[in-house]
Design a protein around this motif. Structure first.
Motif, mmCIF file in Angstrom:
data_model
loop_
_atom_site.group_PDB
_atom_site.id
_atom_site.type_symbol
_atom_site.label_atom_id
_atom_site.label_comp_id
_atom_site.label_asym_id
_atom_site.label_seq_id
_atom_site.Cartn_x
_atom_site.Cartn_y
_atom_site.Cartn_z
ATOM 1 N N ASP A 60 0.823 -1.214 0.000
ATOM 2 C CA ASP A 60 0.000 0.000 0.000
ATOM 3 C C ASP A 60 0.856 1.262 0.000
ATOM 4 O OD1 ASP A 60 0.849 -0.652 2.569
ATOM 5 O OD2 ASP A 60 -0.949 0.137 3.534
ATOM 6 N N VAL A 61 1.983 1.228 0.703
ATOM 7 C CA VAL A 61 2.886 2.376 0.761
ATOM 8 C C VAL A 61 3.509 2.626 -0.611
ATOM 9 C CG1 VAL A 61 5.024 3.270 1.792
ATOM 10 C CG2 VAL A 61 3.386 2.009 3.205
ATOM 11 N N GLU A 62 3.989 1.564 -1.254
ATOM 12 C CA GLU A 62 4.608 1.707 -2.574
ATOM 13 C C GLU A 62 3.591 2.143 -3.619
ATOM 14 O OE1 GLU A 62 7.882 1.744 -3.469
ATOM 15 O OE2 GLU A 62 8.116 1.648 -1.299
ATOM 16 N N MET A 63 2.381 1.630 -3.524
ATOM 17 C CA MET A 63 1.333 2.048 -4.460
ATOM 18 C C MET A 63 1.034 3.532 -4.297
ATOM 19 S SD MET A 63 -1.253 -1.212 -4.289
ATOM 20 C CE MET A 63 -2.539 -0.379 -5.205
ATOM 21 N N ALA A 64 1.001 4.005 -3.074
ATOM 22 C CA ALA A 64 0.742 5.428 -2.820
ATOM 23 C C ALA A 64 1.875 6.294 -3.362
ATOM 24 C CB ALA A 64 0.548 5.661 -1.327
ATOM 25 N N LYS A 65 3.115 5.839 -3.176
ATOM 26 C CA LYS A 65 4.271 6.584 -3.689
ATOM 27 C C LYS A 65 4.191 6.737 -5.207
ATOM 28 C CE LYS A 65 7.717 5.295 -0.225
ATOM 29 N NZ LYS A 65 8.950 4.504 -0.011
ATOM 30 N N GLN A 66 3.752 5.678 -5.877
ATOM 31 C CA GLN A 66 3.678 5.684 -7.344
ATOM 32 C C GLN A 66 2.332 6.196 -7.853
ATOM 33 O OE1 GLN A 66 6.269 4.897 -9.345
ATOM 34 N NE2 GLN A 66 7.498 4.605 -7.509
ATOM 35 N N LYS A 67 1.418 6.485 -6.921
ATOM 36 C CA LYS A 67 0.068 6.955 -7.265
ATOM 37 C C LYS A 67 -0.639 5.984 -8.204
ATOM 38 C CE LYS A 67 1.015 11.720 -6.324
ATOM 39 N NZ LYS A 67 2.067 12.608 -6.624
ATOM 40 N N LYS A 68 -0.553 4.691 -7.850
ATOM 41 C CA LYS A 68 -1.215 3.642 -8.622
ATOM 42 C C LYS A 68 -2.353 3.066 -7.809
ATOM 43 C CE LYS A 68 2.161 2.326 -11.883
ATOM 44 N NZ LYS A 68 2.328 1.503 -13.008
#
Length: 74
Positions: free
Chosen positions: A8-16
């Protein structure tokens, strides 16, 4: 569980979003949601590879070892 999934953190960083990533990785929304919500008991390396490719990150950005409290007390 000693391994924490920070998808979830990585998805938020990439705005995916979940749907976008599921389509890129070719995984069902249900299975990706299980990973995102840290409920998975296992993850295939091919799935991890596809997620890292889609998010332009390393496996260590998604997976984190957290020591269990029960193990510390032993």
């Amino acid at each position: 569980m000693a391994i924490k999934i920070n998808l979830d953190v990585e998805m938020a960083k990439q705005k995916k979003g979940l749907t976008e990533l599921a389509n890129e990785v070719d995984i069902t929304l249900a299975n990706l949601s299980i990973l995102k919500n840290n409920k998975a008991k296992a993850v295939r390396l091919s799935t991890l590879n596809a997620i890292c490719k889609a998010l332009h990150c390393q496996p260590g950005d998604i997976l984190e070892y957290v020591e269990d409290k029960e193990e510390i007390l032993k």
